[in-house]
Design a protein around this motif. Structure first.
Motif, mmCIF file in Angstrom:
data_model
loop_
_atom_site.group_PDB
_atom_site.id
_atom_site.type_symbol
_atom_site.label_atom_id
_atom_site.label_comp_id
_atom_site.label_asym_id
_atom_site.label_seq_id
_atom_site.Cartn_x
_atom_site.Cartn_y
_atom_site.Cartn_z
ATOM 1 N N ARG A 9 -9.642 -3.295 21.129
ATOM 2 C CA ARG A 9 -9.859 -2.079 21.885
ATOM 3 C C ARG A 9 -10.866 -1.197 21.161
ATOM 4 N N SER A 10 -11.542 -0.390 21.939
ATOM 5 C CA SER A 10 -12.503 0.538 21.388
ATOM 6 C C SER A 10 -11.855 1.386 20.291
ATOM 7 N N ASN A 11 -12.561 1.559 19.177
ATOM 8 C CA ASN A 11 -12.087 2.381 18.059
ATOM 9 C C ASN A 11 -11.096 1.681 17.122
ATOM 10 N N VAL A 12 -10.883 0.389 17.339
ATOM 11 C CA VAL A 12 -9.915 -0.343 16.510
ATOM 12 C C VAL A 12 -10.460 -0.563 15.089
ATOM 13 N N GLY A 13 -11.800 -0.418 14.943
ATOM 14 C CA GLY A 13 -12.420 -0.624 13.629
ATOM 15 C C GLY A 13 -13.242 -1.906 13.571
ATOM 16 N N ILE A 122 -5.414 -0.778 7.270
ATOM 17 C CA ILE A 122 -4.127 -0.766 6.557
ATOM 18 C C ILE A 122 -4.068 0.294 5.456
ATOM 19 N N ASP A 123 -5.228 0.858 5.085
ATOM 20 C CA ASP A 123 -5.201 1.939 4.091
ATOM 21 C C ASP A 123 -4.646 3.239 4.671
ATOM 22 N N LYS A 124 -4.516 3.278 5.992
ATOM 23 C CA LYS A 124 -4.116 4.529 6.644
ATOM 24 C C LYS A 124 -2.615 4.780 6.614
ATOM 25 N N SER A 154 -6.488 -5.975 7.089
ATOM 26 C CA SER A 154 -7.789 -5.546 6.591
ATOM 27 C C SER A 154 -7.907 -4.036 6.466
ATOM 28 N N SER A 155 -8.723 -3.654 5.505
ATOM 29 C CA SER A 155 -9.140 -2.263 5.388
ATOM 30 C C SER A 155 -10.623 -2.256 5.059
ATOM 31 N N SER A 156 -11.421 -1.781 5.985
ATOM 32 C CA SER A 156 -12.861 -1.708 5.739
ATOM 33 C C SER A 156 -13.142 -0.610 4.731
ATOM 34 N N GLU A 157 -12.261 0.384 4.714
ATOM 35 C CA GLU A 157 -12.381 1.509 3.786
ATOM 36 C C GLU A 157 -12.207 1.027 2.339
#
Ligand code: GDP
Length: 178
Positions: A9-13, A122-124, A154-157
């Motif tokens: 979905r849009s905004n999922v990362g 997942i960092d959130k 995953s965490s892109s951050e």
């Protein structure tokens, strides 16, 4: 060459994840758009496989007609592409199981499309919350599925999950070559 597509979905990362996967030394990336639509972007990785960026689904803000058209384009790609080796379905780890995602995965199953799940951002949330959310999600999936698909976190951050996802792709590529 095998194709690995990413959708959510849009905004999922999704854009962040694709950047994380491709933005490092060791991955030679060429942008290619051989398809009939600019909505679907192909990136050739290491001259071995294509990373395919599919449009986000379930936009509320798009008109109904646009949404239907987009849905057809996505479905045509997914159903017609012989090279599509695995579809990664991205889910935001903070949200509960959403109807639109569950229905989409059910459709993939019925259509015989191999897919995996990537829980993003997942960092959130805390490790405890993450564990709880994953349990709720997988229980929900097991209502319709006998087996769970491969699941990645995953965490892109924080740059987490990259090696696992790329290793998985490599292992499938290796098995295709043998
Ligand atoms: P897309 O619409 O699915 O392509 O989503 P984007 O990659 O553009 O990300 C949507 C928003 O979530 C942006 O504000 C990103 O900065 C944020 N975001 C994406 N991935 C992560 C992540 O792993 N951790 C955190 N904290 N934020 C993220």
């Amino acid at each position: 060459k095998p194709e690995y597509a990413f959708i959510g979905r849009s905004n999922v990362g999704k854009s962040s994840l694709i950047n994380m996967l491709t933005n490092k030394k060791g991955l030679a990336m060429t942008s290619q758009t051989p398809g009939k639509t600019l909505l679907i972007n192909h990136f050739l990785i290491n001259n071995e496989w294509y990373l395919v960026d599919l449009p986000g689904y379930g936009f509320a803000q798009r008109g109904k007609e646009n949404r239907e058209q987009l849905k057809r384009i996505i479905e045509n790609y997914i159903l017609d592409r012989e090279q599509l080796t695995n579809l990664f379905v991205l889910l935001d780890c903070r949200h509960e199981a959403q109807k639109i995602d569950l229905e989409f995965m059910e459709w993939l199953g019925e259509s015989g499309v191999p897919f995996s799940i990537i829980f993003t951002k997942i960092d959130k949330i805390s490790k405890g919350r993450l564990k709880e959310n994953l349990k709720v999600y997988t229980d929900k999936l097991l209502e319709t599925w006998e087996e769970l698909p491969p699941i990645f976190l995953s965490s892109s951050e924080k740059k987490e999950g990259r090696d696992e996802i790329l290793d998985y792709i490599e292992s499938i590529n290796n098995s295709l070559n043998n």
